[in-house]
Scaffold this motif. Structure first.
Motif, mmCIF file in Angstrom:
data_model
loop_
_atom_site.group_PDB
_atom_site.id
_atom_site.type_symbol
_atom_site.label_atom_id
_atom_site.label_comp_id
_atom_site.label_asym_id
_atom_site.label_seq_id
_atom_site.Cartn_x
_atom_site.Cartn_y
_atom_site.Cartn_z
ATOM 1 N N UNK A 119 0.777 -1.103 0.111
ATOM 2 C CA UNK A 119 0.092 -0.063 0.106
ATOM 3 C C UNK A 119 0.923 1.276 -0.103
ATOM 4 N N UNK A 120 1.915 1.196 0.818
ATOM 5 C CA UNK A 120 2.763 2.417 0.734
ATOM 6 C C UNK A 120 3.473 2.672 -0.568
ATOM 7 N N UNK A 121 3.846 1.500 -1.132
ATOM 8 C CA UNK A 121 4.477 1.462 -2.687
ATOM 9 C C UNK A 121 3.486 2.216 -3.613
ATOM 10 N N UNK A 122 2.205 1.570 -3.502
ATOM 11 C CA UNK A 122 1.050 2.209 -4.467
ATOM 12 C C UNK A 122 0.799 3.655 -4.259
ATOM 13 N N UNK A 123 1.142 4.110 -3.027
ATOM 14 C CA UNK A 123 0.820 5.357 -2.654
ATOM 15 C C UNK A 123 2.143 6.307 -3.046
#
Length: 97
Positions: free
Chosen positions: A10-14
């Motif tokens: 999720x951090x990567x996607x953000x």
């Protein structure tokens, strides 16, 4: 709470970068930065050395620490919400569970 692999995805996607390090006797350190930025932000060891030499930090350290792997996901989650309150990550995962 998310599992660590889901949190990191999720951090990567953000588009939020995070670097995680660990030492057997020092717990886990993490910073919202790429390892390529260590020249600018320093490493956890640099941070400790600057604190000891100066006896106080002049600027806030980008490094966070937790003692156990079990604490890591929650610590990264809380720090991400604090540092990036307007991010897609915070908008999606900032609600109480």
């Amino acid at each position: 709470m998310l599992h660590l692999e889901d949190l990191l995805q999720r951090l990567y996607e953000s588009e939020i970068e995070v670097t995680i390090t660990m030492l057997w006797d020092g717990g886990f350190d993490f910073a919202f930065a790429s390892y390529m930025e260590f020249g600018e932000i320093g490493t956890p060891v640099d941070d400790i050395e600057s604190f000891v030499k100066a006896e106080r930090r002049v600027t806030q350290s980008p490094w966070h620490n937790c003692r156990t792997a079990g604490e890591l996901t929650q610590a990264i989650h809380n720090a991400a919400l604090e540092k990036y309150p307007e991010s897609d990550y915070a908008k999606t995962h900032g609600r109480p569970n």
